[in-house]
Design an enzyme around this catalytic site. Structure first.
Site, PDB file in Angstrom:
ATOM      1  N   TYR A 109      34.086  40.860  47.479  1.00  0.00           N
ATOM      2  CA  TYR A 109      35.265  41.124  48.294  1.00  0.00           C
ATOM      3  C   TYR A 109      35.525  42.625  48.291  1.00  0.00           C
ATOM      4  O   TYR A 109      35.444  43.276  47.247  1.00  0.00           O
ATOM      5  CB  TYR A 109      36.490  40.392  47.716  1.00  0.00           C
ATOM      6  N   GLU A 197      38.945  44.875  55.877  1.00  0.00           N
ATOM      7  CA  GLU A 197      38.608  43.898  54.844  1.00  0.00           C
ATOM      8  C   GLU A 197      37.252  43.282  55.146  1.00  0.00           C
ATOM      9  O   GLU A 197      36.995  42.897  56.287  1.00  0.00           O
ATOM     10  CB  GLU A 197      39.678  42.804  54.790  1.00  0.00           C
TER      11      GLU A 197
END
Ligand code: GDP
Ligand code: MN
Length: 386
Positions: A109, A197
């Site tokens: 992530y 992101e």
């Protein structure tokens, strides 16, 4: 402004951030055409909506043959995709991203956002990336690492090392990762982003780092500097009433309650929402018509609010300063007459020319309830819809 994954990946390509080959499709035939050009399976078929959690909602499928590409494209296009980010009403899928499937060894992530508290830019990363990142943040927050960057100095080598070590990256991947992270940081700054992101950022079987997903939010206030991406705006993905309101420069946000409110000034609008709640009711929207609003703006505000079916009553709270009360009252009367409004309206008005304004309202013959002060107004409207 939110943009789609396929658009985010276009920006990634321009900034040398590796992404899988692929492109957007608006029909099953186009999806098949793209899959054919990619020239190998698996191919990933992905719903393009402005919300995450698509994988869990059935909006991301891995196809191992042309038949499967056709099957999944057919299933996903036009489906009402419900994810934890769309709310229970879901979102109709109108576009797909069809791209080369990648061999995933590990899902990481990685995101970059502004941190208001420290006035810095923060890089957030975790080696436990993938579809359960929210659970990781809740249950094992120690697996989430952060590096804070002074925006005046920009990203430094030590930030990159901190993140790379925190991700437990094998040494052989460091160089690739550093380049990619710097490019991502530059994209974030260059495009006035409020978020970038990548989840998952993938380490592939042959040790390449690739962005399998891309979420890019751009600060609307900076958009005038980015003419190249104005066309990325997708009105289909926005609340139709909010789109309508933005045409008239009204600051409008649709909410869940049933009391519509029209207020001049953002601070007063927030106070009005608070007092509606204090009276035991829920606001249906935030609507700031602005300090210098005209009668037309009030009329547009009215028209937009009553199009919202959940609105069962309206509270109008105006402080007449630049917008004089008589001008405002004319706007209300005009709007009420044109729209043939049939729900209760409570008006609280103070300020310049207030007596004249009240007279216009009371002589209008309309069913408007006037209130003596803000609390009285909120109590009255709450009672009316209770
Ligand atoms: P999101 O659920 O909306 O965040 O959509 P993602 O783009 O992140 O896709 C969801 C999941 O699908 C990812 O976490 C991956 O596990 C999986 N996925 C996406 N692309 C590929 C791929 O090319 N190959 C494989 N095997 N899985 C993929
Ligand atoms: Mn994702």
């Amino acid at each position: 402004m939110k943009i789609h994954e396929y658009q985010g990946k276009e920006l990634f390509r321009k900034h040398n951030i590796p992404v899988p080959d692929g492109s957007v499709a608006f029909s099953v035939d186009e999806a098949k055409g793209i899959a054919k050009k990619l020239g190998g399976f698996p191919v990933v078929v992905k719903a393009q909506i402005h919300a995450g959690g698509r994988g869990k909602g059935g909006g991301v499928k891995l196809a191992n043959s042309m038949e499967e590409v056709k099957k999944y494209a057919d299933e996903i296009l036009g489906m009402n995709l419900i994810t934890h980010q769309t709310g229970p009403e879901g979102r109709i899928v109108k576009k797909l991203l069809v791209e080369q499937g990648i061999d995933i060894k590990k899902e990481l992530y990685l995101s970059i956002i502004p941190d208001r508290e420290t006035a810095k830019i923060v890089i957030i990363a975790s080696e436990a990336g993938g579809m359960d990142i929210e659970a990781v943040a809740d249950e094992t927050p120690e697996k989430i690492i952060k590096a804070y960057i002074n925006p005046m100095l920009g990203i430094q080598a030590y930030h990159s090392r901190e993140i790379a070590f925190g991700l437990n990256l094998p040494p052989a991947l460091m160089k690739q990762f550093f380049g990619m992270l710097k490019n991502l940081y530059n994209l974030f700054v260059d495009y006035d982003c409020s978020l970038v992101e990548i989840n998952p950022l993938v380490i592939t079987g042959d040790d390449k780092i690739i962005a399998a997903d891309a979420k890019v939010d751009i600060d609307g206030n900076g958009l005038f500097r980015h003419k190249d991406i104005i066309s990325y705006r997708d009105l289909d993905e926005e609340d139709p009433l909010e789109v309508e309101a933005s045409k008239f420069n009204l600051n409008y946000i649709n909410l869940d309650g049933n009391i519509g409110n029209i207020v001049n000034g953002a601070g007063l609008a927030m106070a009005t929402m608070d007092i509606i709640k204090a009276a035991g009711a829920e606001p249906a929207n935030f609507m700031d018509v602005g300090g210098g609003a005209t009668a037309e703006m009030v009329e547009n505000a009215f028209r937009i609010i009553i199009q919202d079916e959940k609105v069962k009553g309206i509270l109008i709270n105006i402080f007449g300063g630049i917008l004089r009360c008589d001008v405002f009252a004319k706007g209300v009367v005009q709007a009420a007459e044109k729209t043939g409004i049939n729900i209760p309206v409570v008006v609280r008005m103070e300020g310049t020319n207030v007596d004249e304004g009240r007279k216009i309202l009371s002589e209008s013959g309309l069913n408007l309830d006037t209130a003596v002060d803000l609390k009285d107004a909120a109590d009255k409207v709450a009672k009316l819809v209770a």
